[in-house]
Design an enzyme around this catalytic site. Structure first.
Site, mmCIF file in Angstrom:
data_model
loop_
_atom_site.group_PDB
_atom_site.id
_atom_site.type_symbol
_atom_site.label_atom_id
_atom_site.label_comp_id
_atom_site.label_asym_id
_atom_site.label_seq_id
_atom_site.Cartn_x
_atom_site.Cartn_y
_atom_site.Cartn_z
ATOM 1 N N LYS A 178 0.892 -1.173 0.000
ATOM 2 C CA LYS A 178 0.000 0.000 0.000
ATOM 3 C C LYS A 178 0.929 1.222 0.000
ATOM 4 O O LYS A 178 1.404 1.661 1.047
ATOM 5 C CB LYS A 178 -0.868 -0.027 1.262
ATOM 6 C CG LYS A 178 -2.189 0.708 1.168
ATOM 7 C CD LYS A 178 -2.111 2.167 0.852
ATOM 8 C CE LYS A 178 -1.813 3.065 2.009
ATOM 9 N NZ LYS A 178 -1.674 4.485 1.572
ATOM 10 N N GLY A 209 -4.321 3.459 -2.602
ATOM 11 C CA GLY A 209 -5.526 3.866 -1.893
ATOM 12 C C GLY A 209 -5.190 4.586 -0.612
ATOM 13 O O GLY A 209 -4.021 4.843 -0.311
ATOM 14 N N GLY A 211 -4.903 5.371 3.465
ATOM 15 C CA GLY A 211 -4.424 4.614 4.609
ATOM 16 C C GLY A 211 -5.558 4.035 5.433
ATOM 17 O O GLY A 211 -5.509 2.873 5.852
ATOM 18 N N VAL A 214 -7.346 1.090 2.580
ATOM 19 C CA VAL A 214 -6.506 -0.041 2.142
ATOM 20 C C VAL A 214 -5.536 -0.443 3.267
ATOM 21 O O VAL A 214 -5.405 -1.627 3.602
ATOM 22 C CB VAL A 214 -5.729 0.337 0.857
ATOM 23 C CG1 VAL A 214 -4.807 -0.804 0.434
ATOM 24 C CG2 VAL A 214 -6.702 0.671 -0.270
ATOM 25 N N GLY A 215 -4.870 0.563 3.853
ATOM 26 C CA GLY A 215 -3.917 0.276 4.928
ATOM 27 C C GLY A 215 -4.603 -0.398 6.103
ATOM 28 O O GLY A 215 -4.120 -1.402 6.641
ATOM 29 N N GLU A 253 8.963 1.992 10.956
ATOM 30 C CA GLU A 253 10.022 2.975 10.679
ATOM 31 C C GLU A 253 9.377 4.350 10.767
ATOM 32 O O GLU A 253 8.657 4.758 9.853
ATOM 33 C CB GLU A 253 10.600 2.750 9.273
ATOM 34 C CG GLU A 253 11.345 1.446 9.114
ATOM 35 C CD GLU A 253 12.655 1.401 9.867
ATOM 36 O OE1 GLU A 253 13.098 2.456 10.364
ATOM 37 O OE2 GLU A 253 13.236 0.309 9.979
ATOM 38 N N CYS A 287 13.339 11.445 7.189
ATOM 39 C CA CYS A 287 13.230 11.011 8.590
ATOM 40 C C CYS A 287 14.568 11.172 9.300
ATOM 41 O O CYS A 287 14.605 11.421 10.495
ATOM 42 C CB CYS A 287 12.774 9.563 8.643
ATOM 43 S SG CYS A 287 13.789 8.497 7.607
ATOM 44 N N GLU A 387 9.007 16.752 15.084
ATOM 45 C CA GLU A 387 9.512 16.571 13.717
ATOM 46 C C GLU A 387 8.779 17.529 12.782
ATOM 47 O O GLU A 387 7.551 17.498 12.701
ATOM 48 C CB GLU A 387 9.261 15.128 13.278
ATOM 49 C CG GLU A 387 9.844 14.824 11.919
ATOM 50 C CD GLU A 387 9.497 13.434 11.440
ATOM 51 O OE1 GLU A 387 8.305 13.064 11.489
ATOM 52 O OE2 GLU A 387 10.417 12.722 11.002
#
Ligand code: NAD
Length: 481
Positions: A178, A209, A211, A214-215, A253, A287, A387
Protein backbone atom coordinates in the site's frame (compact mmCIF):
# COMPACT_ATOMS: atom_id res chain seq x y z
CA UNK A 1 0.98 -2.96 -20.37
CA UNK A 2 0.76 0.74 -19.48
CA UNK A 3 -0.82 1.59 -16.16
CA UNK A 4 -0.61 5.32 -16.75
CA UNK A 5 -2.83 6.68 -19.51
CA UNK A 6 -2.78 10.27 -20.69
CA UNK A 7 -5.75 12.41 -21.65
CA UNK A 8 -5.69 16.23 -22.06
CA UNK A 9 -2.20 16.25 -20.53
CA UNK A 10 -3.56 14.61 -17.36
CA UNK A 11 -2.08 11.27 -16.36
CA UNK A 12 -4.64 8.76 -15.13
CA UNK A 13 -4.16 5.60 -13.09
CA UNK A 14 -7.16 3.32 -12.69
CA UNK A 15 -5.53 -0.06 -12.07
CA UNK A 16 -3.98 -2.04 -9.23
CA UNK A 17 -1.50 -4.88 -9.60
CA UNK A 18 -3.03 -8.12 -8.36
CA UNK A 19 -2.05 -11.74 -9.04
CA UNK A 20 0.50 -10.78 -11.70
CA UNK A 21 -1.83 -8.54 -13.73
CA UNK A 22 -2.93 -4.90 -13.93
CA UNK A 23 -6.62 -4.92 -12.96
CA UNK A 24 -9.25 -2.18 -12.93
CA UNK A 25 -9.99 -0.78 -9.49
CA UNK A 26 -13.16 -1.96 -7.76
CA UNK A 27 -13.05 1.20 -5.67
CA UNK A 28 -14.41 4.19 -7.65
CA UNK A 29 -13.27 7.17 -5.58
CA UNK A 30 -10.61 9.29 -7.28
CA UNK A 31 -7.92 11.64 -6.02
CA UNK A 32 -6.25 14.49 -7.89
CA UNK A 33 -2.47 14.56 -8.19
CA UNK A 34 -1.23 18.15 -7.92
CA UNK A 35 2.25 19.18 -9.04
CA UNK A 36 4.16 20.54 -6.02
CA UNK A 37 6.32 22.56 -8.38
CA UNK A 38 3.59 24.39 -10.31
CA UNK A 39 0.49 23.81 -8.17
CA UNK A 40 -1.42 22.56 -11.24
CA UNK A 41 -3.39 19.35 -11.75
CA UNK A 42 -1.19 16.72 -13.37
CA UNK A 43 -2.94 13.44 -12.71
CA UNK A 44 -5.75 11.49 -11.17
CA UNK A 45 -5.68 8.14 -9.39
CA UNK A 46 -8.56 5.80 -8.71
CA UNK A 47 -8.35 4.67 -5.10
CA UNK A 48 -8.70 1.04 -4.10
CA UNK A 49 -11.28 -0.12 -1.56
CA UNK A 50 -11.61 -2.98 0.89
CA UNK A 51 -12.58 -5.37 -1.90
CA UNK A 52 -9.44 -4.56 -3.96
CA UNK A 53 -7.36 -5.10 -0.83
CA UNK A 54 -9.00 -8.41 -0.01
CA UNK A 55 -8.45 -9.65 -3.57
CA UNK A 56 -4.77 -8.73 -3.31
CA UNK A 57 -4.44 -10.46 0.07
CA UNK A 58 -6.12 -13.59 -1.31
CA UNK A 59 -3.69 -13.64 -4.26
CA UNK A 60 -0.72 -13.25 -1.91
CA UNK A 61 -2.07 -16.04 0.30
CA UNK A 62 -2.42 -18.43 -2.66
CA UNK A 63 1.10 -17.58 -3.83
CA UNK A 64 2.54 -18.11 -0.36
CA UNK A 65 1.55 -21.79 -0.44
CA UNK A 66 4.35 -22.38 -2.99
CA UNK A 67 6.67 -19.41 -2.51
CA UNK A 68 6.82 -19.94 1.25
CA UNK A 69 8.60 -23.22 0.48
CA UNK A 70 11.08 -21.74 -2.03
CA UNK A 71 14.79 -22.43 -1.70
CA UNK A 72 17.47 -19.86 -1.03
CA UNK A 73 18.61 -20.15 -4.66
CA UNK A 74 15.13 -19.56 -6.05
CA UNK A 75 14.76 -16.42 -3.92
CA UNK A 76 18.21 -15.20 -4.94
CA UNK A 77 17.26 -15.64 -8.58
CA UNK A 78 14.07 -13.64 -8.09
CA UNK A 79 16.01 -10.85 -6.37
CA UNK A 80 18.40 -10.68 -9.33
CA UNK A 81 15.45 -10.51 -11.75
CA UNK A 82 13.87 -7.71 -9.71
CA UNK A 83 17.17 -5.84 -9.75
CA UNK A 84 17.48 -6.17 -13.53
CA UNK A 85 13.87 -5.05 -14.07
CA UNK A 86 14.17 -1.99 -11.82
CA UNK A 87 17.62 -1.06 -13.22
CA UNK A 88 16.14 -0.81 -16.71
CA UNK A 89 13.88 2.08 -15.64
CA UNK A 90 16.15 4.16 -13.37
CA UNK A 91 15.75 7.32 -15.46
CA UNK A 92 11.95 7.00 -15.60
CA UNK A 93 11.77 6.35 -11.86
CA UNK A 94 13.91 9.39 -11.12
CA UNK A 95 11.83 11.57 -13.46
CA UNK A 96 8.63 10.44 -11.73
CA UNK A 97 10.05 11.32 -8.31
CA UNK A 98 11.00 14.78 -9.53
CA UNK A 99 7.63 15.35 -11.20
CA UNK A 100 5.17 14.00 -8.65
CA UNK A 101 7.02 14.59 -5.37
CA UNK A 102 9.22 17.53 -6.30
CA UNK A 103 12.34 15.64 -5.22
CA UNK A 104 15.46 17.45 -6.40
CA UNK A 105 17.02 15.50 -9.22
CA UNK A 106 20.47 15.32 -7.58
CA UNK A 107 18.93 13.52 -4.60
CA UNK A 108 16.13 11.65 -6.40
CA UNK A 109 18.74 9.85 -8.51
CA UNK A 110 20.50 8.62 -5.36
CA UNK A 111 17.26 7.49 -3.75
CA UNK A 112 16.19 5.53 -6.81
CA UNK A 113 19.64 3.98 -7.13
CA UNK A 114 19.53 2.88 -3.46
CA UNK A 115 16.12 1.33 -4.08
CA UNK A 116 17.36 -0.59 -7.10
CA UNK A 117 20.50 -1.70 -5.20
CA UNK A 118 18.33 -3.01 -2.35
CA UNK A 119 17.58 -6.19 -4.33
CA UNK A 120 21.27 -7.09 -4.68
CA UNK A 121 22.01 -6.07 -1.10
CA UNK A 122 19.22 -8.40 0.08
CA UNK A 123 20.59 -11.18 -2.10
CA UNK A 124 24.03 -10.78 -0.51
CA UNK A 125 22.52 -10.79 2.98
CA UNK A 126 20.42 -13.85 2.14
CA UNK A 127 23.46 -15.77 0.91
CA UNK A 128 25.22 -15.08 4.23
CA UNK A 129 22.24 -15.73 6.49
CA UNK A 130 22.24 -19.13 8.24
CA UNK A 131 18.66 -20.35 7.65
CA UNK A 132 19.23 -23.65 9.45
CA UNK A 133 21.00 -24.35 12.71
CA UNK A 134 21.30 -27.85 14.22
CA UNK A 135 22.74 -29.33 17.36
CA UNK A 136 22.17 -32.76 18.89
CA UNK A 137 18.67 -33.83 17.91
CA UNK A 138 17.43 -30.27 17.48
CA UNK A 139 17.11 -28.40 14.19
CA UNK A 140 16.08 -24.76 13.99
CA UNK A 141 15.00 -23.31 10.66
CA UNK A 142 14.04 -19.73 9.88
CA UNK A 143 10.65 -19.76 8.18
CA UNK A 144 8.91 -16.96 6.26
CA UNK A 145 6.27 -15.34 8.45
CA UNK A 146 3.55 -15.38 5.76
CA UNK A 147 1.77 -12.70 3.75
CA UNK A 148 3.28 -9.28 4.48
CA UNK A 149 1.55 -5.91 4.15
CA UNK A 150 4.02 -3.18 3.21
CA UNK A 151 2.79 0.36 3.88
CA UNK A 152 4.99 3.25 2.78
CA UNK A 153 5.46 7.01 3.14
CA UNK A 154 5.75 9.53 0.28
CA UNK A 155 9.25 10.93 0.69
CA UNK A 156 11.32 8.16 -0.94
CA UNK A 157 8.77 5.93 -2.64
CA UNK A 158 11.02 3.77 -4.83
CA UNK A 159 13.47 3.15 -1.99
CA UNK A 160 10.83 2.11 0.56
CA UNK A 161 9.00 -0.21 -1.82
CA UNK A 162 12.16 -1.87 -3.16
CA UNK A 163 13.73 -2.20 0.29
CA UNK A 164 10.71 -3.80 1.94
CA UNK A 165 9.96 -5.99 -1.08
CA UNK A 166 13.59 -7.19 -1.28
CA UNK A 167 13.69 -8.22 2.40
CA UNK A 168 10.28 -9.91 2.21
CA UNK A 169 11.14 -11.83 -0.97
CA UNK A 170 14.51 -12.88 0.51
CA UNK A 171 12.65 -14.30 3.50
CA UNK A 172 10.13 -16.20 1.33
CA UNK A 173 7.13 -13.97 1.99
CA UNK A 174 4.55 -12.78 -0.51
CA UNK A 175 3.40 -9.18 -0.27
CA UNK A 176 0.62 -6.64 -0.66
CA UNK A 177 1.98 -3.11 -0.96
CA UNK A 178 0.00 0.00 0.00
CA UNK A 179 2.07 2.93 -1.26
CA UNK A 180 1.42 6.46 -0.08
CA UNK A 181 -1.50 8.03 -1.92
CA UNK A 182 0.89 10.89 -2.73
CA UNK A 183 3.17 8.53 -4.68
CA UNK A 184 0.74 7.01 -7.18
CA UNK A 185 2.55 8.05 -10.38
CA UNK A 186 5.93 6.95 -9.02
CA UNK A 187 4.48 3.61 -7.91
CA UNK A 188 2.87 3.03 -11.32
CA UNK A 189 6.24 3.44 -13.06
CA UNK A 190 7.95 1.16 -10.54
CA UNK A 191 5.34 -1.59 -10.81
CA UNK A 192 5.44 -1.49 -14.61
CA UNK A 193 9.19 -2.02 -14.26
CA UNK A 194 8.91 -4.85 -11.71
CA UNK A 195 6.23 -6.62 -13.81
CA UNK A 196 9.03 -7.36 -16.29
CA UNK A 197 10.77 -9.51 -13.65
CA UNK A 198 8.20 -12.23 -14.44
CA UNK A 199 7.52 -13.07 -10.84
CA UNK A 200 5.37 -16.00 -9.73
CA UNK A 201 1.75 -14.77 -9.83
CA UNK A 202 0.57 -13.28 -6.55
CA UNK A 203 4.04 -12.80 -5.05
CA UNK A 204 3.79 -9.05 -5.57
CA UNK A 205 0.49 -7.18 -5.28
CA UNK A 206 -0.01 -3.42 -5.11
CA UNK A 207 -3.19 -1.55 -4.19
CA UNK A 208 -3.21 2.24 -4.36
CA UNK A 209 -5.53 3.87 -1.89
CA UNK A 210 -6.04 5.67 1.36
CA UNK A 211 -4.42 4.61 4.61
CA UNK A 212 -7.68 4.36 6.53
CA UNK A 213 -9.19 2.12 3.82
CA UNK A 214 -6.51 -0.04 2.14
CA UNK A 215 -3.92 0.28 4.93
CA UNK A 216 -6.49 -0.42 7.64
CA UNK A 217 -7.71 -3.56 5.86
CA UNK A 218 -4.13 -4.88 5.68
CA UNK A 219 -3.70 -4.22 9.38
CA UNK A 220 -6.89 -5.98 10.51
CA UNK A 221 -7.02 -8.84 7.96
CA UNK A 222 -6.18 -12.17 9.64
CA UNK A 223 -4.54 -13.49 6.46
CA UNK A 224 -1.79 -10.85 6.74
CA UNK A 225 0.87 -12.02 9.20
CA UNK A 226 3.18 -9.03 9.19
CA UNK A 227 3.06 -5.28 8.61
CA UNK A 228 6.19 -3.39 7.65
CA UNK A 229 5.37 0.30 7.86
CA UNK A 230 7.22 3.54 7.14
CA UNK A 231 5.46 6.72 8.19
CA UNK A 232 4.41 8.87 11.11
CA UNK A 233 4.35 8.01 14.81
CA UNK A 234 0.59 8.61 14.99
CA UNK A 235 -0.17 6.02 12.31
CA UNK A 236 2.51 3.68 13.68
CA UNK A 237 0.78 3.71 17.07
CA UNK A 238 -2.57 2.95 15.42
CA UNK A 239 -1.09 0.04 13.46
CA UNK A 240 0.39 -1.42 16.62
CA UNK A 241 -2.96 -1.07 18.45
CA UNK A 242 -5.19 -2.33 15.64
CA UNK A 243 -2.74 -5.06 14.61
CA UNK A 244 -2.78 -6.55 18.11
CA UNK A 245 -6.20 -8.10 17.47
CA UNK A 246 -4.72 -10.41 14.83
CA UNK A 247 -1.32 -10.68 16.58
CA UNK A 248 0.46 -8.88 13.73
CA UNK A 249 4.23 -8.85 13.67
CA UNK A 250 5.21 -5.24 13.05
CA UNK A 251 8.20 -3.31 11.84
CA UNK A 252 7.68 0.43 12.27
CA UNK A 253 10.02 2.98 10.68
CA UNK A 254 8.86 6.27 12.13
CA UNK A 255 10.02 9.83 12.61
CA UNK A 256 13.15 11.52 13.88
CA UNK A 257 14.60 14.72 15.29
CA UNK A 258 18.18 13.84 14.68
CA UNK A 259 21.03 15.63 16.47
CA UNK A 260 24.29 16.61 14.79
CA UNK A 261 26.94 17.15 17.47
CA UNK A 262 29.65 19.49 16.32
CA UNK A 263 32.65 18.95 18.61
CA UNK A 264 34.89 21.87 19.48
CA UNK A 265 37.77 20.53 17.37
CA UNK A 266 35.67 20.31 14.16
CA UNK A 267 36.98 22.14 11.08
CA UNK A 268 34.04 24.45 10.31
CA UNK A 269 34.76 24.78 6.59
CA UNK A 270 33.95 21.07 6.24
CA UNK A 271 31.70 20.48 9.22
CA UNK A 272 29.12 23.20 8.51
CA UNK A 273 28.45 22.26 4.84
CA UNK A 274 28.21 18.67 6.01
CA UNK A 275 25.75 19.60 8.79
CA UNK A 276 23.63 21.57 6.30
CA UNK A 277 23.57 18.68 3.83
CA UNK A 278 22.18 16.49 6.63
CA UNK A 279 19.67 19.15 7.72
CA UNK A 280 18.35 19.83 4.22
CA UNK A 281 18.44 16.24 2.98
CA UNK A 282 15.59 15.60 0.54
CA UNK A 283 14.51 19.24 1.00
CA UNK A 284 14.26 18.53 4.74
CA UNK A 285 11.59 15.88 4.12
CA UNK A 286 13.77 13.07 5.45
CA UNK A 287 13.23 11.01 8.59
CA UNK A 288 17.00 11.06 9.17
CA UNK A 289 17.47 14.80 8.59
CA UNK A 290 19.90 16.30 11.12
CA UNK A 291 17.58 19.05 12.29
CA UNK A 292 19.22 19.87 15.64
CA UNK A 293 22.77 21.19 15.33
CA UNK A 294 24.50 21.16 18.73
CA UNK A 295 27.48 23.55 18.83
CA UNK A 296 29.94 24.53 21.57
CA UNK A 297 28.97 27.89 23.09
CA UNK A 298 32.59 29.02 22.59
CA UNK A 299 32.30 28.61 18.80
CA UNK A 300 28.75 29.88 18.32
CA UNK A 301 29.68 33.13 16.55
CA UNK A 302 32.05 31.36 14.16
CA UNK A 303 29.36 28.74 13.45
CA UNK A 304 26.77 31.44 12.63
CA UNK A 305 29.14 33.08 10.15
CA UNK A 306 29.99 29.70 8.60
CA UNK A 307 26.29 28.87 8.16
CA UNK A 308 25.55 32.18 6.43
CA UNK A 309 28.59 31.69 4.18
CA UNK A 310 27.57 28.14 3.27
CA UNK A 311 23.90 28.87 2.43
CA UNK A 312 24.47 29.87 -1.22
CA UNK A 313 25.42 26.24 -1.87
CA UNK A 314 21.81 25.28 -1.02
CA UNK A 315 19.71 27.07 -3.62
CA UNK A 316 15.93 26.67 -3.82
CA UNK A 317 14.68 26.01 -7.33
CA UNK A 318 13.15 23.81 -9.98
CA UNK A 319 13.68 20.24 -8.74
CA UNK A 320 14.55 19.13 -12.29
CA UNK A 321 17.54 21.50 -12.34
CA UNK A 322 20.68 19.58 -11.25
CA UNK A 323 21.94 22.70 -9.43
CA UNK A 324 18.90 22.86 -7.13
CA UNK A 325 19.44 21.65 -3.56
CA UNK A 326 16.00 22.39 -2.12
CA UNK A 327 12.77 21.78 -4.00
CA UNK A 328 9.13 22.31 -3.07
CA UNK A 329 7.35 20.53 -0.22
CA UNK A 330 5.32 17.56 -1.39
CA UNK A 331 1.95 19.27 -0.92
CA UNK A 332 0.31 22.50 0.14
CA UNK A 333 -0.61 20.82 3.45
CA UNK A 334 3.05 20.04 4.11
CA UNK A 335 4.03 23.61 3.15
CA UNK A 336 1.52 24.96 5.69
CA UNK A 337 2.73 22.55 8.37
CA UNK A 338 6.33 23.77 8.00
CA UNK A 339 5.17 27.42 7.99
CA UNK A 340 3.29 26.87 11.24
CA UNK A 341 6.46 25.52 12.87
CA UNK A 342 8.47 28.52 11.67
CA UNK A 343 5.85 30.81 13.28
CA UNK A 344 5.94 28.70 16.44
CA UNK A 345 9.74 29.02 16.65
CA UNK A 346 9.50 32.81 16.43
CA UNK A 347 6.72 32.88 19.07
CA UNK A 348 8.80 30.74 21.43
CA UNK A 349 11.71 33.17 21.22
CA UNK A 350 14.10 31.51 18.79
CA UNK A 351 15.84 33.88 16.38
CA UNK A 352 16.00 33.50 12.62
CA UNK A 353 19.53 33.46 11.21
CA UNK A 354 18.49 32.69 7.61
CA UNK A 355 15.14 32.13 5.89
CA UNK A 356 11.83 32.72 7.65
CA UNK A 357 8.15 32.59 6.73
CA UNK A 358 6.68 32.58 3.23
CA UNK A 359 7.78 31.67 -0.27
CA UNK A 360 11.21 32.61 -1.61
CA UNK A 361 10.97 35.43 -4.16
CA UNK A 362 10.04 34.15 -7.61
CA UNK A 363 8.68 30.83 -6.32
CA UNK A 364 5.15 31.78 -5.31
CA UNK A 365 3.31 29.22 -7.48
CA UNK A 366 4.30 25.87 -5.97
CA UNK A 367 4.99 24.61 -2.46
CA UNK A 368 8.43 26.25 -2.20
CA UNK A 369 9.64 27.69 1.08
CA UNK A 370 12.75 29.32 2.47
CA UNK A 371 15.30 27.01 4.07
CA UNK A 372 15.40 28.33 7.61
CA UNK A 373 18.02 28.26 10.36
CA UNK A 374 17.03 29.18 13.92
CA UNK A 375 19.57 30.22 16.54
CA UNK A 376 19.10 30.74 20.29
CA UNK A 377 17.07 27.55 20.36
CA UNK A 378 16.51 25.75 23.63
CA UNK A 379 16.07 22.00 23.38
CA UNK A 380 12.67 22.10 25.12
CA UNK A 381 11.16 24.40 22.46
CA UNK A 382 8.56 22.83 20.17
CA UNK A 383 10.77 23.31 17.10
CA UNK A 384 13.54 21.31 18.80
CA UNK A 385 11.27 18.50 19.99
CA UNK A 386 8.77 17.91 17.18
CA UNK A 387 9.51 16.57 13.72
CA UNK A 388 8.90 19.41 11.24
CA UNK A 389 9.73 17.48 8.05
CA UNK A 390 10.96 20.50 6.13
CA UNK A 391 14.25 22.42 5.72
CA UNK A 392 14.30 23.95 9.20
CA UNK A 393 17.44 23.69 11.32
CA UNK A 394 17.69 24.46 15.06
CA UNK A 395 21.09 25.56 16.36
CA UNK A 396 21.47 24.72 20.07
CA UNK A 397 24.50 25.76 22.13
CA UNK A 398 26.17 23.50 24.72
CA UNK A 399 28.92 24.02 27.32
CA UNK A 400 30.51 20.57 27.66
CA UNK A 401 30.70 17.24 25.86
CA UNK A 402 28.48 15.67 28.55
CA UNK A 403 25.87 18.36 27.99
CA UNK A 404 25.98 17.81 24.22
CA UNK A 405 25.30 14.09 24.72
CA UNK A 406 22.51 14.83 27.19
CA UNK A 407 20.81 17.26 24.79
CA UNK A 408 21.24 14.85 21.85
CA UNK A 409 19.47 12.12 23.84
CA UNK A 410 16.82 14.45 25.26
CA UNK A 411 14.29 13.62 22.54
CA UNK A 412 11.40 11.19 22.16
CA UNK A 413 13.08 10.10 18.93
CA UNK A 414 16.24 8.06 18.32
CA UNK A 415 16.54 7.31 14.62
CA UNK A 416 19.77 8.88 13.39
CA UNK A 417 22.56 11.11 14.68
CA UNK A 418 25.88 12.57 13.54
CA UNK A 419 29.12 13.52 15.24
CA UNK A 420 31.53 15.95 13.57
CA UNK A 421 35.06 16.35 14.90
CA UNK A 422 38.74 15.99 14.10
CA UNK A 423 39.78 13.62 16.91
CA UNK A 424 38.30 10.33 15.72
CA UNK A 425 38.68 8.53 19.07
CA UNK A 426 36.73 11.26 20.76
CA UNK A 427 34.06 11.30 18.03
CA UNK A 428 33.66 7.52 18.45
CA UNK A 429 33.39 7.90 22.23
CA UNK A 430 30.60 10.45 21.81
CA UNK A 431 28.87 8.37 19.11
CA UNK A 432 28.78 5.34 21.40
CA UNK A 433 26.68 7.28 23.94
CA UNK A 434 23.94 8.35 21.53
CA UNK A 435 20.61 6.53 21.80
CA UNK A 436 19.89 6.22 18.07
CA UNK A 437 19.66 3.39 15.56
CA UNK A 438 22.42 4.86 13.42
CA UNK A 439 25.17 7.34 14.21
CA UNK A 440 27.40 8.65 11.41
CA UNK A 441 30.79 10.20 12.02
CA UNK A 442 31.97 13.13 9.91
CA UNK A 443 29.22 13.19 7.31
CA UNK A 444 26.20 11.35 5.90
CA UNK A 445 27.00 7.90 4.65
CA UNK A 446 25.18 4.60 4.10
CA UNK A 447 25.83 0.89 4.28
CA UNK A 448 23.02 -1.32 2.94
CA UNK A 449 24.10 -4.18 5.23
CA UNK A 450 23.95 -2.04 8.40
CA UNK A 451 20.64 -1.93 10.28
CA UNK A 452 18.28 1.01 9.82
CA UNK A 453 15.62 1.84 12.38
CA UNK A 454 14.92 3.64 15.59
CA UNK A 455 15.19 3.65 19.35
CA UNK A 456 12.23 5.04 21.29
CA UNK A 457 9.42 6.66 19.21
CA UNK A 458 11.46 6.31 16.02
CA UNK A 459 10.12 2.81 15.68
CA UNK A 460 10.21 -0.89 16.27
CA UNK A 461 12.55 -3.32 14.49
CA UNK A 462 15.13 -2.78 11.79
CA UNK A 463 15.44 -2.82 8.00
CA UNK A 464 18.47 -3.35 5.70
CA UNK A 465 20.72 -6.37 5.30
CA UNK A 466 20.18 -9.45 7.44
CA UNK A 467 18.32 -7.36 10.03
CA UNK A 468 15.70 -6.52 7.41
CA UNK A 469 15.29 -10.15 6.34
CA UNK A 470 15.09 -11.33 9.97
CA UNK A 471 12.04 -9.14 10.40
CA UNK A 472 10.11 -11.39 7.95
CA UNK A 473 11.23 -14.71 9.52
CA UNK A 474 10.00 -16.93 12.36
CA UNK A 475 12.28 -19.57 13.93
CA UNK A 476 10.89 -23.12 14.02
CA UNK A 477 12.60 -25.79 16.09
CA UNK A 478 12.17 -29.52 15.35
CA UNK A 479 13.21 -31.74 18.22
CA UNK A 480 13.63 -35.53 17.96
CA UNK A 481 13.44 -37.69 21.07
P1 NAD B 1 1.80 8.83 7.35
O1 NAD B 1 1.94 8.09 8.62
O2 NAD B 1 0.79 9.88 7.24
O3 NAD B 1 1.50 7.80 6.15
C1 NAD B 1 2.33 6.70 5.89
C2 NAD B 1 1.52 5.61 5.21
O4 NAD B 1 0.54 5.12 6.13
C3 NAD B 1 0.74 6.11 3.99
O5 NAD B 1 0.81 5.12 2.98
C4 NAD B 1 -0.67 6.25 4.54
O6 NAD B 1 -1.67 6.13 3.54
C5 NAD B 1 -0.72 5.08 5.50
N1 NAD B 1 -1.78 5.17 6.53
C6 NAD B 1 -2.40 6.30 7.01
N2 NAD B 1 -3.34 5.94 7.91
C7 NAD B 1 -3.30 4.60 8.02
C8 NAD B 1 -4.03 3.64 8.81
N3 NAD B 1 -5.00 4.01 9.64
N4 NAD B 1 -3.70 2.33 8.69
C9 NAD B 1 -2.73 1.92 7.85
N5 NAD B 1 -2.03 2.78 7.06
C10 NAD B 1 -2.31 4.09 7.16
O7 NAD B 1 3.27 9.37 7.02
P2 NAD B 1 3.72 10.27 5.78
O8 NAD B 1 3.21 11.65 5.98
O9 NAD B 1 3.39 9.56 4.52
O10 NAD B 1 5.31 10.24 5.95
C11 NAD B 1 6.03 11.11 6.76
C12 NAD B 1 6.46 10.39 8.02
O11 NAD B 1 7.17 9.20 7.71
C13 NAD B 1 7.41 11.22 8.86
O12 NAD B 1 7.06 11.13 10.22
C14 NAD B 1 8.76 10.57 8.62
O13 NAD B 1 9.71 10.74 9.62
C15 NAD B 1 8.37 9.13 8.48
N6 NAD B 1 9.42 8.40 7.76
C16 NAD B 1 10.20 7.50 8.44
C17 NAD B 1 11.23 6.83 7.78
C18 NAD B 1 12.12 5.84 8.49
O14 NAD B 1 12.84 5.12 7.82
N7 NAD B 1 12.13 5.79 9.79
C19 NAD B 1 11.45 7.10 6.43
C20 NAD B 1 10.64 8.03 5.79
C21 NAD B 1 9.61 8.67 6.44
Amino acid sequence: MKTITKRDGIKTITKHYIDGAFVESHGRETMDIISPTSGTLMGRVTLGDQEDTRRAIAAAKRAFAAYGRSTRDERAQILRRLHAAASARIDDLTAAMVEEYGGVVQFAGLIVQSGVNAFLAAEKALQELPLTHSWGKTTVTLEPVGVAGLITAWNANALFICLKLASAVAAGCTVVIKPSELSSLQTAVLIEALHEANLPKGLLNVVSGLGNVVGAELVRNPDVAKISFTGSVAVGEKIMRDGAETMKRVTLELGGKSPTILLDDAALDQAIPSALVMAFLNSGQACAAGTRLLVPQSRLDAVKRAIVDAMPAFPVGDPADPKTAIGPMVSHKQYERVQSYIRKGIEEGAEILVGGEGHPEGFEAGCFLKPTVFINVKNDMTIAQEEIFGPVLCVIAYDSEEEAIRIANDSKYGLHAAVLGTDLQRARRVASQIRAGRVVINGMTDDPQAPWGGFKYSGVGREYGRYGIDAFLEPRAILES
